[in-house]
Motif scaffolding. Structure first.
Motif, PDB file in Angstrom:
ATOM      1  N   UNK A 127      32.956  13.362   6.999  1.00 25.90           N
ATOM      2  CA  UNK A 127      32.730  11.945   6.735  1.00 25.90           C
ATOM      3  C   UNK A 127      33.874  11.397   5.892  1.00 25.90           C
ATOM      4  N   UNK A 128      34.287  12.199   4.922  1.00 28.78           N
ATOM      5  CA  UNK A 128      35.287  11.732   3.965  1.00 28.78           C
ATOM      6  C   UNK A 128      36.687  11.663   4.587  1.00 28.78           C
ATOM      7  N   UNK A 129      37.032  12.664   5.369  1.00 30.09           N
ATOM      8  CA  UNK A 129      38.427  12.784   5.785  1.00 30.09           C
ATOM      9  C   UNK A 129      38.693  12.452   7.248  1.00 30.09           C
ATOM     10  N   UNK A 130      37.669  12.240   8.056  1.00 26.57           N
ATOM     11  CA  UNK A 130      37.917  11.916   9.454  1.00 26.57           C
ATOM     12  C   UNK A 130      37.134  10.664   9.818  1.00 26.57           C
ATOM     13  N   UNK A 131      37.389  10.120  10.984  1.00 26.30           N
ATOM     14  CA  UNK A 131      36.641   8.936  11.412  1.00 26.30           C
ATOM     15  C   UNK A 131      35.748   9.289  12.603  1.00 26.30           C
ATOM     16  N   UNK A 132      35.161  10.492  12.544  1.00 22.93           N
ATOM     17  CA  UNK A 132      34.295  10.911  13.646  1.00 22.93           C
ATOM     18  C   UNK A 132      33.025  10.078  13.682  1.00 22.93           C
ATOM     19  N   UNK A 133      32.489   9.901  14.870  1.00 24.52           N
ATOM     20  CA  UNK A 133      31.183   9.255  14.979  1.00 24.52           C
ATOM     21  C   UNK A 133      30.117  10.283  14.616  1.00 24.52           C
ATOM     22  N   UNK A 134      28.911   9.796  14.439  1.00 27.95           N
ATOM     23  CA  UNK A 134      27.817  10.686  14.055  1.00 27.95           C
ATOM     24  C   UNK A 134      27.641  11.821  15.073  1.00 27.95           C
ATOM     25  N   UNK A 135      27.724  11.465  16.354  1.00 22.91           N
ATOM     26  CA  UNK A 135      27.509  12.459  17.408  1.00 22.91           C
ATOM     27  C   UNK A 135      28.641  13.492  17.410  1.00 22.91           C
ATOM     28  N   UNK A 136      29.875  13.022  17.239  1.00 20.84           N
ATOM     29  CA  UNK A 136      31.016  13.948  17.198  1.00 20.84           C
ATOM     30  C   UNK A 136      30.887  14.902  16.016  1.00 20.84           C
ATOM     31  N   UNK A 137      30.424  14.314  14.917  1.00 23.68           N
ATOM     32  CA  UNK A 137      30.293  15.120  13.711  1.00 23.68           C
ATOM     33  C   UNK A 137      29.270  16.234  13.919  1.00 23.68           C
ATOM     34  N   UNK A 138      28.132  15.855  14.516  1.00 19.51           N
ATOM     35  CA  UNK A 138      27.089  16.849  14.750  1.00 19.51           C
ATOM     36  C   UNK A 138      27.613  17.938  15.681  1.00 19.51           C
ATOM     37  N   UNK A 139      28.396  17.523  16.679  1.00 18.00           N
ATOM     38  CA  UNK A 139      28.983  18.479  17.610  1.00 18.00           C
ATOM     39  C   UNK A 139      29.871  19.469  16.857  1.00 18.00           C
ATOM     40  N   UNK A 140      30.684  18.927  15.943  1.00 21.35           N
ATOM     41  CA  UNK A 140      31.600  19.762  15.157  1.00 21.35           C
ATOM     42  C   UNK A 140      30.808  20.703  14.232  1.00 21.35           C
ATOM     43  N   UNK A 141      29.725  20.182  13.648  1.00 21.88           N
ATOM     44  CA  UNK A 141      28.894  21.005  12.753  1.00 21.88           C
ATOM     45  C   UNK A 141      28.317  22.180  13.536  1.00 21.88           C
ATOM     46  N   UNK A 142      27.833  21.891  14.739  1.00 25.17           N
ATOM     47  CA  UNK A 142      27.252  22.957  15.559  1.00 25.17           C
ATOM     48  C   UNK A 142      28.317  23.980  15.941  1.00 25.17           C
ATOM     49  N   UNK A 143      29.498  23.446  16.272  1.00 22.35           N
ATOM     50  CA  UNK A 143      30.610  24.324  16.648  1.00 22.35           C
ATOM     51  C   UNK A 143      30.937  25.291  15.496  1.00 22.35           C
ATOM     52  N   UNK A 144      30.964  24.724  14.266  1.00 24.92           N
ATOM     53  CA  UNK A 144      31.269  25.552  13.101  1.00 24.92           C
ATOM     54  C   UNK A 144      30.163  26.564  12.850  1.00 24.92           C
ATOM     55  N   UNK A 145      28.925  26.141  13.034  1.00 19.48           N
ATOM     56  CA  UNK A 145      27.813  27.057  12.810  1.00 19.48           C
ATOM     57  C   UNK A 145      27.864  28.195  13.823  1.00 19.48           C
ATOM     58  N   UNK A 146      28.242  27.855  15.060  1.00 17.11           N
ATOM     59  CA  UNK A 146      28.417  28.912  16.061  1.00 17.11           C
ATOM     60  C   UNK A 146      29.526  29.868  15.627  1.00 17.11           C
ATOM     61  N   UNK A 147      30.626  29.281  15.131  1.00 17.69           N
ATOM     62  CA  UNK A 147      31.789  30.086  14.769  1.00 17.69           C
ATOM     63  C   UNK A 147      31.455  31.106  13.687  1.00 17.69           C
ATOM     64  N   UNK A 148      30.591  30.749  12.754  1.00 17.75           N
ATOM     65  CA  UNK A 148      30.275  31.681  11.678  1.00 17.75           C
ATOM     66  C   UNK A 148      28.977  32.442  11.951  1.00 17.75           C
TER      67      UNK A 148
END
Lengths: 365, 354
Positions: free
Chosen positions: A136-157
Motif C-alpha cells: 500500500x505504501x510503496x506501490x499503486x496496486x489495486x486491492x485485487x492486485x495486492x491480494x494476488x501478490x499477498x497470495x503469491x508471497x504466501x505460496x512462496x513461503x
C-alpha cells in the motif's frame, strides 16, 4: 577506489559478482548519560569501526557471542539506527547519512527478517495486512492486485492462502517466521538482513526455515547478511563468514577456510565450541576454554579488544589495536600474530579507518 | 462472546445482591438518626412515631426485602411507564399506566416506591431531575479530558524525556495530586473574584434558549469542567504515555519502520492502535464516575447534581436515598466492568471469550 566495475571479486567462485553492500568504518555508539544533569559521560560501543563487503547473491554469515554487536550491526547496516559514523553503500548509493525520510523510498530494496517472529508482527493486524502494508505504501496496486501478490508471497513461503485473514498469535513459531519472511519479500528486495531468524525456533523447524531462505535466494537472487550464533547453521548457509568480538570484526574469511583453519585466537576458541557429532573425533578434539568475561563495550580495553582473554596475548596487543588485514587471498584477520610487527607498530589508532581503506584497495587489486 | 456476556450477566446477579446487602448492613450499623435534625421541642414519643412512619419499626430483613421489591419490581415498572409516556425517546409506545405523579394524588403507587426521607418524594424522580446537570458538567469534563489526554500522552511518549514530556509529567503529577477542593477554590479566586471572567456558582435553573444564553451556559461550565478535566487528564495521559512507551520499543514497530512506513503511520496506526487497548478499558471503567458525579467539585461550584444529592442525603441520614444511589453506582460499575472486558476482546485479537 570503491568503483565496482574495476574491482574483481576476491572470491573465485563468485565470478563477476560485485559488492551489493559496502560498509566502511561503521560505528554505532549508544550514549550513556549519568549524574544529576544527565551529562553525556561515555558510550556503549556496540559496533566500533566495522568494514566489510557483501557481494551480490552471496550470504555473509555474521557470528559471535551474545552482546558482541552482531544484531546492532545488522540493524545499523539497514539504517534502523542513526549511525554514529561510517559509510554504508547499497548498490553503490551512499545511505550512511541519509535522513529516515529520505531512506523511506529505498526501504523496498533492503529488508530484515527479525529474530522473534512473535514480537515482530503487529498483534492487531491480520497476516494479509501485515504482508500487504508495504505494498500500500510503496506501490499503486489495486486491492485485487495486492491480494494476488499477498497470495503469491504466501505460496512462496509455504503458507496456506486460507490463513490470510488470521492473526499472528494463531500461528506456530515456524509459520510466524514464514509470515515475517513473506513480509520482507513483499517489495522484491535485493538485500535481506536475517537477524537470528532461526534462534527462536525449535530444531526441526530451523532446517525448514533455513532451506526456505536458501530456496528463495536461488529463485529471487537475494543477498543475505545472516546473523547467528549457531555456528553449524552458518556453516550450512553462508558463503563467507565474519566473526565479531566486542563490536569489532576479528576475522572475515570464506566459509570453508574459516571452518578448516580459523586464524584469529578468538575464532579458534569459538569454533572449538561447535559440537562434533562423531564421538571419536570429539574425544580427540581440544576445546579452547577462554578465561574471564567479555569486557564492557562501554569501556573496552586499550589495544586489541581481545587482549584481556587471548591465550596468545603479546605485549604489543595491549598497546596497539590490530587492523583487519588480508593475510591470505580473501582472508582478513585483525591480529598481531599475522601481521609484521614493525608494520603494525607504525599504525596508530586514529589512522585505523584510513588504513582499512588502503587495505581494501590492496585487496581489490 | 454472546455466551460469555450472558454468563457474566448471570454472575452479576448474586454479585449485585451481595453488594446491596453489604450497603444495607453498613448503613444499618452506621450511627445516625433520620429525625435527629428535627427541632428539639418534639417530644420523644412523637419522635418514635415519626421513626415508625418512616418504616424503621420493622426488623432488618423485612426492610431489606421491601427495598429489594421496591428497587427491582416497582421502580422498573414506573420507569418503563415514564419512558413510554413522558420521555422523548419512547413516548410513542402505549402507556402502561404505572407512573403516577406523586404531586397529582394517587398515593397508593407513590407510596410503594422508594421514598426519600428528606423530600418525601420518590428517590428515582430526584435522580432523574439531578442527572442532566451531572451529565453536562462531569460528562463534558470527561470528554475534554480524553481529547486533551490522548494527544499529550502520545506525544510525551514519542518524545520521551524531552522538555514537553518533562513539563507534561510535572503538570500531570500536580494535577493528579492537587485535590479539587483546593484547585476549585483557587480558580474561583482567580477567575471569578480577581478577573471576573466566569460566574463562581453554577446556575442549574438556567435554560438555553438563544445564543446569549448558550454563551452564558458555556461560561458557567468552564471552571467546573476544567477543574474536573485536570484530574482526569492527568490520569489518562499518564496511562496513555506508559502504554505508548510499552509499545514503542516493540519489535513490530521496528518491522513497520523497516517496511518503510511513514513516521505518522508507524506511530498513529501501529503503536497507537495497540496502545489504546488498555487506555480504552481505563476510560470505560471511568464512565460510572460520570454518573456518580464529582461530589467535591459539585459542592465547590454548587452544581446540584448526583454527587451533591448523595452528600446531602448522607448529612440528613436519608438512608433510602444513600442506599439507592450507592447501589446504582454499583450496578454501573459492574456493567462497565463487563463492557471494558468485552472491549478488550474486540480490540485485542489475542483475547477471545468463549
Amino acid at each position: 577506489m570503491l568503483d565496482t566495475a574495476a574491482s574483481p571479486a576476491p572470491e573465485a567462485s563468485a565470478g563477476a559478482a560485485r559488492p551489493l553492500v559496502e560498509v566502511r568504518g561503521l560505528k554505532m555508539y549508544f550514549p550513556i548519560h549519568t549524574g544529576l544533569l544527565r551529562r553525556h559521560t561515555g558510550d556503549v560501543k556496540a559496533v566500533d569501526d566495522v568494514s566489510f563487503d557483501i557481494l551480490e547473491g552471496e550470504t555473509l554469515g555474521l557470528v559471535g557471542e551474545s552482546g558482541c554487536g552482531k544484531s546492532t550491526c545488522g540493524r545499523a547496516v539497514l539504517r534502523l539506527y542513526d549511525i554514529t559514523a561510517g559509510s554504508i553503500r547499497l548498490e553503490g548509493r551512499e545511505i550512511g547519512q541519509l535522513s529516515q525520510e529520505a531512506l523511506r523510498p529505498l526501504r523496498p530494496r533492503m529488508q530484515m527478517v527479525f529474530q522473534d517472529p512473535q514480537a515482530s508482527l503487529n498483534p492487531r493486524m491480520t497476516v494479509a495486512s501485515i504482508i500487504g502494508e508495504p505494498l500500500v505504501e510503496h506501490t499503486s496496486m489495486s486491492r485485487a492486485e495486492r491480494l494476488e501478490r499477498i497470495w503469491e508471497l504466501m505460496d512462496a513461503v509455504g503458507l496456506n492462502r486460507d490463513f490470510a485473514n488470521r492473526y499472528p498469535h494463531e500461528f506456530s513459531g515456524g509459520q510466524r517466521q514464514r509470515i515475517g519472511i513473506a513480509r520482507a519479500l513483499a517489495l522484491n528486495p535485493k538485500f535481506i538482513v536475517c537477524d537470528e531468524p532461526i534462534a527462536a525456533l525449535d530444531v526441526s523447524i530451523q532446517a525448514q526455515v533455513v532451506n526456505l531462505l536458501e530456496d528463495l535466494q536461488e529463485q529471487l537472487g537475494l543477498t543475505y547478511l545472516f546473523i547467528s550464533h549457531d555456528l553449524s547453521m552458518v556453516r550450512h548457509i553462508a558463503d563467507r563468514v565474519a566473526v565479531m568480538y566486542l563490536g569489532r570484526i576479528v576475522e572475515l574469511a570464506p566459509r570453508d577456510d574459516l571452518y578448516a583453519e580459523p586464524l584469529h585466537p578468538y575464532a579458534k576458541a569459538l569454533l572449538s565450541a561447535v559440537p562434533e557429532p562423531d564421538p571419536k573425533i570429539a574425544r580427540a578434539a581440544r576445546r579452547i576454554i577462554l578465561k574471564g568475561d567479555v569486557p564492557s563495550p562501554a569501556n573496552p580495553p586499550k589495544g586489541c579488544n581481545f587482549s584481556t582473554r587471548c591465550p596468545r596475548v603479546m605485549e604489543i596487543c595491549r598497546r596497539i589495536d590490530p587492523a583487519l588485514t588480508e593475510v591470505a587471498p580473501g582472508r582478513q584477520v585483525a591480529c598481531h600474530l599475522y601481521t609484521d610487527a614493525s608494520e603494525s607498530a607504525e599504525e596508530t589508532a586514529p589512522e585505523r579507518g584510513e588504513s582499512n581503506d588502503t587495505r581494501q584497495q590492496g585487496e581489490e587489486e | 462472546m454472546l455466551n460469555y456476556t450472558i454468563r457474566r450477566l448471570i454472575l452479576a446477579v448474586p454479585t449485585l445482591l451481595f453488594i446491596a446487602l453489604t450497603i444495607f448492613l453498613l448503613l444499618e450499623l452506621a450511627p445516625g438518626d433520620p429525625v435527629a435534625h428535627m427541632p428539639l421541642t418534639i417530644p420523644p414519643e412523637v419522635r418514635e412515631l415519626m421513626r415508625k412512619a418512616l418504616g424503621l419499626g420493622e426488623p432488618v430483613h423485612i426492610r431489606f426485602w421491601k427495598w429489594l421489591v421496591q428497587f427491582f419490581w416497582v421502580e422498573p415498572q414506573v420507569f418503563i411507564d415514564w419512558l413510554t409516556t413522558k420521555s422523548a425517546i419512547a413516548g410513542i409506545l402505549p402507556d402502561t399506566q404505572f407512573y403516577v405523579s406523586c404531586a397529582g394524588g394517587d398515593l397508593a403507587t407513590c407510596d410503594a416506591r422508594i421514598l426519600s426521607w428528606q423530600f418525601r418524594s420518590p428517590v428515582m424522580d430526584i435522580v432523574l431531575q439531578r442527572l442532566p446537570q451531572t451529565l453536562w458538567v462531569v460528562g463534558t469534563a470527561y470528554l475534554v479530558a480524553i481529547v486533551i489526554a490522548i494527544p499529550v500522552g502520545v506525544y510525551s511518549a514519542y518524545r520521551q524525556y524531552s522538555w514537553f514530556d518533562n513539563a507534561g509529567t510535572f503538570i500531570t503529577m500536580v494535577g493528579f495530586s492537587v485535590p479539587p477542593f483546593f484547585s476549585g477554590v483557587l480558580v474561583i479566586v482567580i477567575f471569578s473574584v480577581q478577573l471576573g471572567w466566569f460566574p463562581s456558582i453554577y446556575d442549574t435553573t438556567h435554560r438555553v434558549t438563544d445564543w446569549d444564553s448558550f454563551v452564558f451556559q458555556l461560561r458557567q461550565m468552564v471552571m467546573p469542567v476544567m477543574v474536573l478535566a485536570l484530574q482526569i487528564t492527568s490520569q489518562i495521559s499518564r496511562f496513555m504515555r506508559a502504554s505508548m512507551l510499552d509499545n514503542l520499543n516493540q519489535d513490530y514497530v521496528r518491522t513497520a519502520r523497516a517496511k518503510g512506513m511513514t513516521e505518522p503511520t508507524v506511530v498513529l496506526v501501529h503503536v497507537l492502535r495497540n496502545s489504546m487497548i488498555p487506555v480504552v478499558t481505563v476510560i470505560a471503567l471511568g464512565i460510572p464516575s460520570i454518573f456518580g458525579g464529582a461530589i467535591i467539585t459539585e459542592q465547590v461550584f454548587k452544581v446540584n447534581g448526583i454527587g451533591e444529592m448523595l452528600i446531602k442525603a448522607i448529612e440528613a441520614n436519608d438512608i433510602p436515598t444513600v442506599q439507592t444511589l450507592t447501589f446504582i453506582f454499583a450496578v454501573l460499575i459492574v456493567v462497565f466492568n463487563l463492557i471494558a472486558d468485552l472491549l478488550y476482546g474486540i480490540l485485542d485479537p489475542r483475547i477471545r471469550y468463549d
